[in-house]
Write a protein that holds these residues in place. Structure first.
Motif, PDB file in Angstrom:
ATOM      1  N   UNK A 179     -13.097  -1.764   0.051  1.00 28.06           N
ATOM      2  CA  UNK A 179     -13.101  -0.576  -0.798  1.00 28.06           C
ATOM      3  C   UNK A 179     -11.872  -0.499  -1.686  1.00 28.06           C
ATOM      4  N   UNK A 180     -10.704  -0.810  -1.111  1.00 31.14           N
ATOM      5  CA  UNK A 180      -9.465  -0.784  -1.895  1.00 31.14           C
ATOM      6  C   UNK A 180      -9.499  -1.815  -3.018  1.00 31.14           C
ATOM      7  N   UNK A 181     -10.000  -2.997  -2.723  1.00 28.84           N
ATOM      8  CA  UNK A 181     -10.066  -4.043  -3.740  1.00 28.84           C
ATOM      9  C   UNK A 181     -11.045  -3.673  -4.853  1.00 28.84           C
ATOM     10  N   UNK A 190      -0.317   3.118 -12.399  1.00 29.10           N
ATOM     11  CA  UNK A 190       0.596   3.935 -11.589  1.00 29.10           C
ATOM     12  C   UNK A 190       0.103   4.077 -10.152  1.00 29.10           C
ATOM     13  N   UNK A 191      -1.218   4.169  -9.962  1.00 27.34           N
ATOM     14  CA  UNK A 191      -1.785   4.354  -8.614  1.00 27.34           C
ATOM     15  C   UNK A 191      -2.093   3.036  -7.896  1.00 27.34           C
ATOM     16  N   UNK A 192      -2.083   1.931  -8.643  1.00 26.90           N
ATOM     17  CA  UNK A 192      -2.496   0.656  -8.053  1.00 26.90           C
ATOM     18  C   UNK A 192      -1.573   0.200  -6.911  1.00 26.90           C
ATOM     19  N   UNK A 197      -0.984  -1.152  -1.161  1.00 30.66           N
ATOM     20  CA  UNK A 197      -0.230  -0.968   0.077  1.00 30.66           C
ATOM     21  C   UNK A 197      -1.155  -0.542   1.214  1.00 30.66           C
ATOM     22  N   UNK A 198      -2.105   0.330   0.910  1.00 28.19           N
ATOM     23  CA  UNK A 198      -3.072   0.738   1.933  1.00 28.19           C
ATOM     24  C   UNK A 198      -3.951  -0.443   2.346  1.00 28.19           C
ATOM     25  N   UNK A 203      -5.045  -4.805   6.307  1.00 33.96           N
ATOM     26  CA  UNK A 203      -5.090  -6.249   6.550  1.00 33.96           C
ATOM     27  C   UNK A 203      -4.196  -6.621   7.732  1.00 33.96           C
ATOM     28  N   UNK A 204      -3.046  -5.965   7.850  1.00 35.68           N
ATOM     29  CA  UNK A 204      -2.160  -6.206   8.992  1.00 35.68           C
ATOM     30  C   UNK A 204      -2.814  -5.740  10.289  1.00 35.68           C
TER      31      UNK A 204
END
Length: 393
Positions: A179-181, A190-192, A197-198, A203-204
């Motif tokens: 979803x993030x991708x 600015x929001x990317x 990071x989320x 992924x971690x």
């Protein structure tokens, strides 16, 4: 007259020779009988050693269905733990107290293999479903194999639940990352960074879950064996403390270590030892908001080691204590997920300790913190009684 005289003198000689011949054949027959008897005893002992630790029940039956031997699993399954076969052989009906089992064994040709499934007891939690296999053996003996089908079903259910839970846990971070991708190309510059990071955080979490699943699979693999070596515990514990300290400091917790003596050594698998300790410390830091986390290690009189991890957290509710070592179980799901926990840490600890010959105890009361106590043997080849088990106080 001479012939009569000779016959008279020959009687003792003939008697002596005849007695010697009879004694010889009697003694030889006696020795052969003893050899056959000893051979049977050795065969029975070999059979007993071979099936002593099997999970399936195994009975050796005589010609008239006497129970010549029953391994511990068979006694437990049939509720015959108190039956003593060392003095006299009991019939199967008396030993098992099961008309259904006795009837199934009596059915069919003794020279053929018979397989049946029998159900005993009332429908509900107390009934038993047993699969029996009857095999012909030498000299009209038979071997009876028993398998608890309810136990097999429970194991299959656990496996299905594990697959379902693992799939669910894997699906969550994967869905978030996808979803993030997908959004990355539509949001503003600015929001990317926040979006990426989320995605990285999830992924971690996915990578940690994968590592924990692999560690748990290794700990439960019957073919895997720890590789113990002489380990200077201070060095290993310091590595764990250094790894966990930043997270503790971020929450304002005091993370301390007390080791007696400081040069303490132990024959143990290094990676397994560190994995146990890091999971216990991370768990304590995760569920403690105020106060401290203490690690105490000391040597026992037996040469073994006791490791304790204590925290000033909220404690564990008695109603869930028995479940904390289950796979994917979380006492506080929201807090565990927020911290990146997978719900596998304590399950890994219990399974690794079982393979290392150690055991674990938990002391906890709501509002008074929690203390995990780990005991490890001086010699990993000699596991502690109850190795791999848990005790709650």
């Amino acid at each position: 007259m001479l012939l009569a005289t000779l016959s008279w003198w020959s009687l003792p000689i003939a008697a002596a020779v005849g007695g010697g011949v009879v004694f010889y054949f009697f003694h030889r027959s006696y020795r052969q009988g003893r050899r056959r008897w000893y051979k049977k005893i050795l065969e029975l002992e070999t059979f007993q050693e071979a099936v002593q630790y099997l999970e399936e029940g195994v009975l050796l039956l005589g010609r008239r269905n006497q129970v010549l031997y029953a391994n511990p699993a068979a006694k437990t399954l049939l509720g015959a733990e108190d039956q003593d076969l060392s003095r006299q052989y009991a019939t199967l009906s008396k030993f098992a107290g099961s008309p259904a089992l006795t009837a199934a064994v009596a059915y069919g040709n003794p020279e053929e293999t018979v397989r049946r499934v029998i159900t005993e007891g009332p429908t509900g939690a107390e009934h038993r479903v047993i699969q029996l296999t009857l095999l012909p053996a030498r000299k009209n003996h038979r071997v009876l194999l028993l398998q608890d089908m309810l136990a097999v079903e429970k194991l299959d259910r656990k496996r299905r639940d594990f697959v379902a839970n693992a799939s669910h846990e894997l699906q969550t971070p994967i869905s978030v990352i996808i979803g993030m991708l997908d959004l990355a190309e539509t949001v503003s510059d600015e929001d990317r960074p926040n979006l990426l990071e989320r995605a990285r955080h999830n992924a971690e979490a996915l990578a940690q879950l994968t590592r924990d699943l692999l560690t748990l699979a290794k700990a439960q693999d019957p073919d895997w064996k720890p590789s113990p070596e002489t380990l200077l515990l201070k060095e290993a514990v310091d590595r764990v403390i250094d790894t966990c300290r930043p997270k503790a400091e971020e929450k304002g917790l005091d993370l301390s270590l007390l080791m007696v003596p400081e040069d303490l050594k132990l024959m143990v698998d290094p990676l397994s030892f560190e994995t146990v300790l890091v999971n216990l410390v991370v768990n304590a830091v995760t569920y403690t908001e105020v106060g401290q986390v203490e690690v105490h290690i000391q040597q026992e009189n037996t040469g073994g080691v006791v490791l304790e991890v204590k925290d000033t957290g909220p404690g564990i509710d008695p109603e869930i204590q028995a479940r904390i070592f289950e796979r994917f179980f979380r006492g506080d799901p929201a807090r565990s997920r927020a911290s990146g926990g997978t719900g596998l840490g304590l399950s890994i600890v219990r399974n690794l300790l079982g393979r290392m010959g150690g055991r674990i105890s938990v002391f906890s009361r709501p509002g008074f913190g929690t203390r995990f106590r780990v005991e490890l043997p001086a010699n990993p080849a000699r596991p502690l009684p109850g190795a791999g088990q848990t005790d709650f106080s």
